[in-house]
Design an enzyme around this catalytic site. Structure first.
Site, PDB file in Angstrom:
ATOM      1  N   CYS A  83       0.840  -1.199   0.000  1.00 30.37           N
ATOM      2  CA  CYS A  83       0.000   0.000   0.000  1.00 30.37           C
ATOM      3  C   CYS A  83       0.881   1.257   0.000  1.00 30.37           C
ATOM      4  CB  CYS A  83      -0.980  -0.044   1.159  1.00 30.37           C
ATOM      5  SG  CYS A  83      -2.370   1.120   0.975  1.00 30.37           S
TER       6      CYS A  83
ATOM      7  N   HIS B 251      -3.394  -5.117   0.001  1.00 32.38           N
ATOM      8  CA  HIS B 251      -2.851  -5.624   1.264  1.00 32.38           C
ATOM      9  C   HIS B 251      -2.852  -7.154   1.228  1.00 32.38           C
ATOM     10  CE1 HIS B 251      -2.678  -1.968   3.888  1.00 32.38           C
ATOM     11  NE2 HIS B 251      -3.523  -1.511   2.987  1.00 32.38           N
TER      12      HIS B 251
ATOM     13  N   GLU C  18      -1.404  -9.238   3.069  1.00 34.64           N
ATOM     14  CA  GLU C  18      -1.361  -9.877   4.393  1.00 34.64           C
ATOM     15  C   GLU C  18      -2.746 -10.260   4.896  1.00 34.64           C
ATOM     16  OE1 GLU C  18      -1.498  -5.372   5.388  1.00 34.64           O
ATOM     17  OE2 GLU C  18      -0.862  -6.712   3.767  1.00 34.64           O
TER      18      GLU C  18
END
Length: 577
Positions: free
Chosen positions: A402, A531, A533
């Protein structure tokens, strides 16, 4: 539907989320379908506008819901996809009740906490518990409900009362309560008095725990278990000791060894359920894979060091999904993960004292890989740019997420293309040569829920078959990842950037919004606007993060080959799966 409530006493942050997730995992290994709900007793509608330094990470879901970080725990452990409604806040429930009152749904009655608000909470739980979360449109068998905060706080009182009523609404045979408490060790002695007081408070509110999970730095021991059993009116087998272990992934094994699954089989009469052989086999396979993963962690000796250069490092929960994704990837690569936390401002010569500056740079240059995560605001951005420059020039594996993606673009345009004045409009609105600009569809006046949020496609472009990230994704042409941002790479400048060697290997469905950059002549220099994750799972690590850890461990080629072939366990042994 069976309901398991997990509450906490004595202190907050005691580990309710991990225990709730571990309980759900154990029930899943029996062949059950499990879902989760998190209750947060704060007045915010959601976590989207809350500071990471105060509340930790804002976890983002497929539907764009900005929710509490514990929902990330549930998704990672249970491999489920939750919705924004799986996170209940005081703000959400009050808004729901007030909207009903304004419509006249209560037919002129005086609207009160009891019964109207407590009924609304119970209705919400029952409705959301039945939402399929496994992608197969089948209703879950068990719902794990975590009550945030500490029992006894004024904020949680309506939810405690709602759950007291709820146990009779659904039937006591379908309701169980795990209360998580603290057993501190003082001068070598385990103190049970805080737990006794917490259980007394809980009982006075009308809730009786079926299990007491005691967090302790050491193993609880028979003496402490018997004392808690006697004074808290439960059997010794209903007291679980949850001591410090090698990793949170060992907690399900710890609970299983103490009979948690056997307790629920008896409590809910699960042996009478007609579960298909396939579901039982899948549950058994899940447990075997989990055990092998933790065993491989215990046998790992080689270390991989990753520097996280962020702006919220004072509270590491701000980056909990990033940390977990790194852990998942380290488990896959059979490496012990060592994280070096670097406050981004410490890499800026004019922002800190010389000692702090030199210590930060000393830490950075020792890292095997560098990760720059997301964030908002000007503070620390120059330090992140310096970290990206170091990684690019010295061939150190780098992943930007990001803001880290945008920082990588700024660094390249400044230092490779020579456009030293370029910046992001987030930090310099009047910049004449912005490389990062505000997305036109995003509100500039309202902050809550107005970003580009949720699951969106990233499409790999023609001629990117050699892309490291694409190979990590198994060679797929399109991937779906979760987004949370307001700014994007200036689409007008992309042709110039690409001509200068900044390779955007993936774009959105329109081809106008940049999703991924990757440098060709670098071991691993990758930036993602999304993102990754958020979708990392314990047994299925996030591909971009896995690439960073593999490159830092000198295993990237073997991992890319294995990702393209597919793998049952996903454990790299001596460079091979």
């Amino acid at each position: 539907m069976k309901y398991v409530v997990v509450s906490g006493g004595v202190i907050s942050g005691i580990g309710k989320g991990v225990i709730a997730s571990s309980t759900g995992l154990l029930l899943k290994t029996y062949g059950l379908k499990v879902t989760s709900i998190k209750i947060d007793p704060y007045m915010n509608i959601d976590a989207g506008t809350m500071s990471p330094l105060e509340h930790g990470e804002v976890f983002t879901l497929d539907d764009g819901g900005e929710v509490d970080l514990d929902l990330g725990n549930y998704e990672r452990y249970l491999n489920v996809t939750l919705t924004r409604d799986h996170n209940i806040t005081t703000g959400k429930v009050y808004r729901h009740v007030i909207e009903k009152e304004r419509r006249g749904d209560y037919l002129g009655k005086t609207v009160q906490i009891v019964p109207h608000l407590t009924n609304a909470i119970q209705d919400w739980i029952e409705r959301v518990a039945e939402i399929p979360v496994d992608g197969d449109n089948e209703k879950p068998d068990v719902c794990i409900i975590e009550l945030g905060g500490t029992v006894g706080d004024i904020e949680s009182a309506p939810f405690v009362e709602a759950l007291r009523q709820f146990q009779f609404r659904v039937g006591v045979d379908n309701f169980a309560l795990i209360h998580v408490s603290l057993v501190p060790v003082i001068h070598g002695e385990k103190k049970t008095k805080p737990t006794q007081a917490a259980i007394k408070d809980l009982r006075s509110l009308g809730l009786t725990p079926n299990l007491i999970a005691c967090r302790c730095a050491e193993e609880l021991g028979e003496s402490a278990i018997n004392k808690i059993s006697m004074f808290c009116h439960v059997g010794p087998d209903q007291v679980l000791g949850v001591h410090d272990v090698n990793s949170t992934y060992h907690v399900p094994l710890l609970l299983e060894q103490q009979g948690l699954l056997r307790f629920f089989i008896d409590k809910f009469k699960l042996n009478l359920l007609d579960l298909s052989p396939e579901r039982k086999q899948n549950g058994h396979g899940l447990w075997n894979r989990w055990r092998r993963l933790t065993e491989s962690h215990d046998k790992s000796f080689e270390t991989v060091t990753i520097a996280i250069v962020g702006k919220y490092t004072d509270l590491q929960d701000s980056y909990i999904s990033v940390v977990k994704a790194l852990e998942h990837s380290a488990l896959r690569c059979q490496r012990l993960l060592k994280i070096i936390w670097i406050e981004a401002t410490s890499l800026e010569a004019n922002s800190v004292d010389p000692k702090t500056y030199h210590e930060a740079w000393s830490d950075l240059v020792k890292a095997d890989g560098i990760l720059v995560p997301g964030g908002f605001g000007t503070r620390g951005v120059q330090g992140m740019i310096e970290a990206a420059k170091w990684a690019r020039e010295n061939k150190v594996p780098y992943l930007g997420i990001c803001l880290g993606f945008q920082v990588g673009v700024i660094e390249y345009v400044r230092n490779v293309m020579g456009r030293t004045g370029t910046h992001s409009m987030e930090f310099d609105e009047t910049n004449p040569d912005p490389c990062i600009v505000y997305m036109p569809e995003v509100s500039r006046t309202h902050l809550g829920g107005t970003m580009r949020l949720g699951l969106r496609p990233s499409i790999f472009q023609e001629g990117t078959e050699d892309s490291k990230l694409r190979r990590l994704y198994g060679g797929r042409e399109q991937v779906m990842e979760r987004h949370r941002h307001r700014y994007e790479v200036n689409p007008k400048m992309v042709p110039e950037y690409e001509k200068a060697g900044l390779r955007f290997v993936a774009k959105d469905e329109t081809g106008e919004r940049m999703e991924v950059f990757e440098l060709k002549d670098h071991p691993y220099m990758v930036g993602c606007q999304y993102h990754p994750e958020y979708l990392s799972r314990v047994l299925e690590p996030s591909e971009p993060v896995l690439g960073l850890v593999a490159a830092a461990s000198k295993k990237l080629e073997a991992v890319m080959e294995a990702q393209c072939k597919g793998s049952e366990d996903g454990v790299v042994v001596n460079g091979d799966f």
